[in-house]
Design an enzyme around this catalytic site. Structure first.
Site, short mmCIF file in Angstrom:
data_model
loop_
_atom_site.label_atom_id
_atom_site.label_comp_id
_atom_site.label_asym_id
_atom_site.label_seq_id
_atom_site.Cartn_x
_atom_site.Cartn_y
_atom_site.Cartn_z
N GLU A 131 0.86 -1.20 0.00
CA GLU A 131 0.00 0.00 0.00
C GLU A 131 0.89 1.24 0.00
O GLU A 131 2.07 1.15 0.34
CB GLU A 131 -0.89 0.00 1.26
CG GLU A 131 -1.83 -1.17 1.30
CD GLU A 131 -2.74 -1.15 2.52
OE1 GLU A 131 -2.65 -0.20 3.32
OE2 GLU A 131 -3.55 -2.08 2.64
N GLY A 135 4.84 -0.41 2.67
CA GLY A 135 5.71 -1.12 1.72
C GLY A 135 6.51 -2.13 2.50
O GLY A 135 6.04 -3.24 2.78
N TRP A 162 1.43 -0.70 -6.44
CA TRP A 162 2.51 -1.52 -7.01
C TRP A 162 2.06 -2.92 -7.38
O TRP A 162 2.88 -3.83 -7.36
CB TRP A 162 3.68 -1.66 -6.02
CG TRP A 162 4.26 -0.43 -5.46
CD1 TRP A 162 4.34 -0.11 -4.15
CD2 TRP A 162 4.85 0.65 -6.18
NE1 TRP A 162 4.94 1.11 -4.01
CE2 TRP A 162 5.27 1.59 -5.24
CE3 TRP A 162 5.06 0.92 -7.55
CZ2 TRP A 162 5.88 2.79 -5.59
CZ3 TRP A 162 5.67 2.10 -7.89
CH2 TRP A 162 6.08 3.01 -6.91
N ARG A 292 34.96 -6.56 -30.26
CA ARG A 292 35.24 -5.12 -30.38
C ARG A 292 36.76 -4.87 -30.29
O ARG A 292 37.40 -5.31 -29.33
CB ARG A 292 34.52 -4.37 -29.24
CG ARG A 292 34.92 -2.92 -29.07
CD ARG A 292 34.41 -2.06 -30.19
NE ARG A 292 34.71 -0.65 -29.95
CZ ARG A 292 34.61 0.29 -30.88
NH1 ARG A 292 34.22 -0.02 -32.12
NH2 ARG A 292 34.88 1.54 -30.59
N GLY A 365 29.93 3.26 -25.44
CA GLY A 365 28.81 4.07 -25.92
C GLY A 365 27.64 3.20 -26.35
O GLY A 365 26.47 3.51 -26.09
N GLU A 388 9.70 -7.81 -3.39
CA GLU A 388 9.80 -8.99 -2.51
C GLU A 388 10.75 -8.72 -1.34
O GLU A 388 11.48 -9.60 -0.90
CB GLU A 388 10.27 -10.21 -3.30
CG GLU A 388 9.19 -10.82 -4.17
CD GLU A 388 8.29 -11.81 -3.42
OE1 GLU A 388 7.07 -11.72 -3.61
OE2 GLU A 388 8.80 -12.64 -2.65
N GLY A 389 10.75 -7.49 -0.87
CA GLY A 389 11.64 -7.09 0.24
C GLY A 389 12.91 -6.47 -0.30
O GLY A 389 13.63 -7.11 -1.07
N SER A 391 16.77 -4.79 -0.39
CA SER A 391 18.04 -5.35 0.12
C SER A 391 18.21 -5.03 1.60
O SER A 391 18.73 -5.85 2.37
CB SER A 391 19.23 -4.78 -0.67
OG SER A 391 19.31 -5.40 -1.92
C1 LIG Z 1 7.67 -3.02 -10.34
C2 LIG Z 1 7.13 -3.40 -9.00
C3 LIG Z 1 6.28 -4.48 -8.87
C4 LIG Z 1 5.75 -4.82 -7.63
N1 LIG Z 1 4.84 -5.85 -7.55
C5 LIG Z 1 4.17 -6.03 -6.38
C6 LIG Z 1 3.06 -6.94 -6.32
O1 LIG Z 1 2.73 -7.62 -7.30
N2 LIG Z 1 2.36 -7.02 -5.16
C7 LIG Z 1 2.70 -6.31 -4.04
O2 LIG Z 1 2.03 -6.44 -3.04
N3 LIG Z 1 3.75 -5.45 -4.08
C8 LIG Z 1 4.48 -5.28 -5.21
N4 LIG Z 1 5.53 -4.38 -5.26
C9 LIG Z 1 5.85 -3.59 -4.06
C10 LIG Z 1 7.22 -3.88 -3.45
O3 LIG Z 1 7.22 -5.11 -2.81
C11 LIG Z 1 7.58 -2.68 -2.55
O4 LIG Z 1 7.90 -1.60 -3.42
C12 LIG Z 1 8.71 -2.98 -1.62
O5 LIG Z 1 8.30 -3.87 -0.63
C13 LIG Z 1 9.27 -1.71 -0.96
O6 LIG Z 1 8.26 -0.92 -0.40
P1 LIG Z 1 8.21 0.64 -0.70
O7 LIG Z 1 8.30 0.80 -2.18
O8 LIG Z 1 7.04 1.21 -0.03
O9 LIG Z 1 9.55 1.23 -0.08
P2 LIG Z 1 9.77 1.70 1.43
O10 LIG Z 1 9.35 0.62 2.36
O11 LIG Z 1 9.19 3.05 1.62
O12 LIG Z 1 11.36 1.82 1.49
C14 LIG Z 1 12.06 2.95 1.00
C15 LIG Z 1 13.55 2.76 1.33
O13 LIG Z 1 13.71 2.71 2.78
C16 LIG Z 1 14.39 1.52 3.15
N5 LIG Z 1 13.89 1.04 4.44
C17 LIG Z 1 12.58 0.92 4.84
N6 LIG Z 1 12.55 0.41 6.09
C18 LIG Z 1 13.82 0.20 6.48
C19 LIG Z 1 14.44 -0.32 7.66
N7 LIG Z 1 13.71 -0.74 8.70
N8 LIG Z 1 15.79 -0.39 7.71
C20 LIG Z 1 16.54 0.03 6.65
N9 LIG Z 1 16.02 0.51 5.51
C21 LIG Z 1 14.69 0.59 5.43
C22 LIG Z 1 14.06 0.53 2.03
O14 LIG Z 1 15.00 -0.53 1.97
C23 LIG Z 1 14.11 1.43 0.80
O15 LIG Z 1 15.44 1.59 0.39
C24 LIG Z 1 6.11 -4.07 -6.49
C25 LIG Z 1 6.99 -2.99 -6.61
C26 LIG Z 1 7.48 -2.64 -7.85
C27 LIG Z 1 8.38 -1.43 -7.95
#
Ligand SMILES: Cc1cc2nc3c(=O)[nH]c(=O)nc-3n(C[C@H](O)[C@H](O)[C@H](O)COP(=O)(O)OP(=O)(O)OC[C@H]3O[C@@H](n4cnc5c(N)ncnc54)[C@H](O)[C@@H]3O)c2cc1C
Length: 408
Positions: A131, A135, A162, A292, A365, A388-389, A391
């Site tokens: 949501e 995330g 997402w 190349r 290039g 999927e979480g 790094s």
């Molecule tokens: C192309 C794409 C497809 C996707 N498909 C799906 C799907 O099919 N279904 C679904 O449910 N979701 C999906 N997702 C969502 C995806 O799983 C989330 O984007 C992801 O879990 C990260 O959440 P966020 O984008 O809100 O980032 P955030 O949680 O806001 O994180 C932002 C940054 O802060 C860091 N951070 C956050 N908390 C911590 C912490 N405690 N310690 C250190 N660093 C932290 C993160 O690592 C990241 O670098 C998709 C995303 C994309 C981009």
């Protein structure tokens, strides 16, 4: 338990070669076009359905491969072809696994076939958990499901974001809060059947990479689904919630459980996707470096280039071994005492990002243009360290598992 071997068996090799053929002949040639169009590649999905790659049968066969290598092998080959198109092909599988893992036999039999459709009328499915404000922090999810006992219906309200295939899916699997007091333990998954009133697609995202894969918001406004759409059924949910309330009263979950078995088992599959993209970019770079010429000799004659290729290949092989180990552990029910699934996803995704950047550099290039595929592969690879979480979350899970401490 299967005997340990570093070699694929004959049947696996046959499947791998068949998938590789499809990836090379059908997926790769279509990759640039669908990346530019930023649309779901329906004709390619249809082609995959015709040959049996886009089907529950195929997915289930790989999923139940006793060595655990069926899924990682399939992912690596398809994503070697192209990440965006491959995600359009396997995205339905993510929703299907949600039903396989939590659904009753009846739910599995009713809904999974509708997720795939058939070769003449292919359908896709979406798994909606993330949501706008939830995330990495899944526990802060707000989408709410309330039970209307009189009508034996669940009423769902909220906004998902997402979602891969969100809004274009025939069947959506939606995770929602059923007990706000219990954090992530108070969540449950629901099937939203085709054409259910109240479900609509929000904005479709224009992305950096994997542009052939559709990613969008899913808005749920007073969506009503029958009680039978709660995955696992009401009785099982009530029991699970009662246990969670007891545990909450007794002082909550222990940190020891940080490496959640389900994620540990599914994350290697994402690692395998990353290995596929990394290998594809490495192969293009190796060929290019051999042909190349600069300063009157192939650029690979320079250690500065050759050593990069040596490092790229070493990292890719190491990533694959981590992925295979975790997949083998999952299928053999081994406890993930060092979060080995998260480890494999972390290393493989970081490897894909690094290797694809190195490939761009080796092509000079040309690597920076859309005339060559490494530019696209580099954009695509950036997703693996995010979905999927991220790094950082993988490191958090690994560190908590190793230390038993509530590291933040
Ligand atoms: C192309 C794409 C497809 C996707 N498909 C799906 C799907 O099919 N279904 C679904 O449910 N979701 C999906 N997702 C969502 C995806 O799983 C989330 O984007 C992801 O879990 C990260 O959440 P966020 O984008 O809100 O980032 P955030 O949680 O806001 O994180 C932002 C940054 O802060 C860091 N951070 C956050 N908390 C911590 C912490 N405690 N310690 C250190 N660093 C932290 C993160 O690592 C990241 O670098 C998709 C995303 C994309 C981009």
């Amino acid at each position: 338990m299967a005997e340990f071997t570093m070699e694929l068996n004959d049947e696996q090799k046959e499947v791998r070669d068949w998938l590789h053929g499809f990836a090379a002949d059908v997926i790769r040639p279509a990759a640039a076009e669908w990346d530019e169009r930023e649309e779901t590649p329906w004709p390619v999905i249809q082609e995959a359905a015709k040959v049996g790659i886009y089907s529950l049968d195929f997915y289930a066969q790989q999923y139940f491969d006793a060595t655990g290598l069926g899924i990682p092998m399939a992912m690596e080959e398809l994503f070697w072809g192209d990440a965006g198109i491959a995600l359009s092909i396997v995205g339905t599988g993510l929703a299907a696994v949600g039903v396989l893992a939590n659904g009753t036999e009846e739910q599995i039999g009713t809904w999974i076939p509708q997720m795939y459709g058939d070769a003449n009328d292919v359908k896709v499915a979406a798994f909606c958990s993330s949501e706008p404000d939830a995330g990495s922090d899944v526990a802060s999810m707000r989408t709410r499901a309330v039970y209307d006992e009189a009508r034996d219906e669940w009423v769902i309200n909220g906004t998902k974001t997402w979602a891969t295939n969100g809004g274009i899916a025939n069947v959506h699997v939606v995770v929602a809060v059923v007990d706000p007091e219990l954090g992530s333990k108070g969540h449950a998954s629901f099937i939203i059947p085709p054409n259910t009133p109240g479900l609509s697609q929000g904005q479709k995202f224009k992305k950096h990479g994997i542009r052939a894969s559709h990613t969008a918001e899913v808005v749920l406004e007073d969506v009503r689904v029958p009680g039978s759409c709660l995955l696992g059924g009401k009785e099982r949910l009530d029991e699970r919630l009662a246990r969670a309330r007891e545990r909450a009263k007794a002082g909550g979950e222990r940190v020891k459980n940080a490496a959640m078995a389900t994620f540990e088992a599914s994350r290697p599959a994402v690692g395998a996707m990353a290995v596929g993209t990394a290998r594809a970019a490495y192969e293009v770079a190796l060929d290019y470096a051999k042909t190349r010429e600069q300063f009157g000799r192939p650029i690979i004659d320079n250690q500065g280039v050759a050593f990069q290729l040596a490092d790229m290949r070493t990292s890719i092989d190491a990533a694959r071994l981590l992925v295979w180990r975790a997949s083998w552990m999952a299928v053999n029910g081994k406890p993930f005492t060092a979060a080995e699934g998260s480890m494999s996803k972390l290393f493989a995704s970081e490897t894909a990002k690094k290797v694809t950047a190195q490939a761009v550099q080796i092509l000079g290039g040309n690597g920076y243009t859309r005339e060559y595929p490494v530019e696209r592969m580099h954009r695509d690879a950036a997703i693996y360290t995010i979905f999927e979480g991220t790094s950082e979350i993988q490191r958090l899970v690994i560190a908590r598992t190793l230390s038993g401490m509530p590291i933040r």
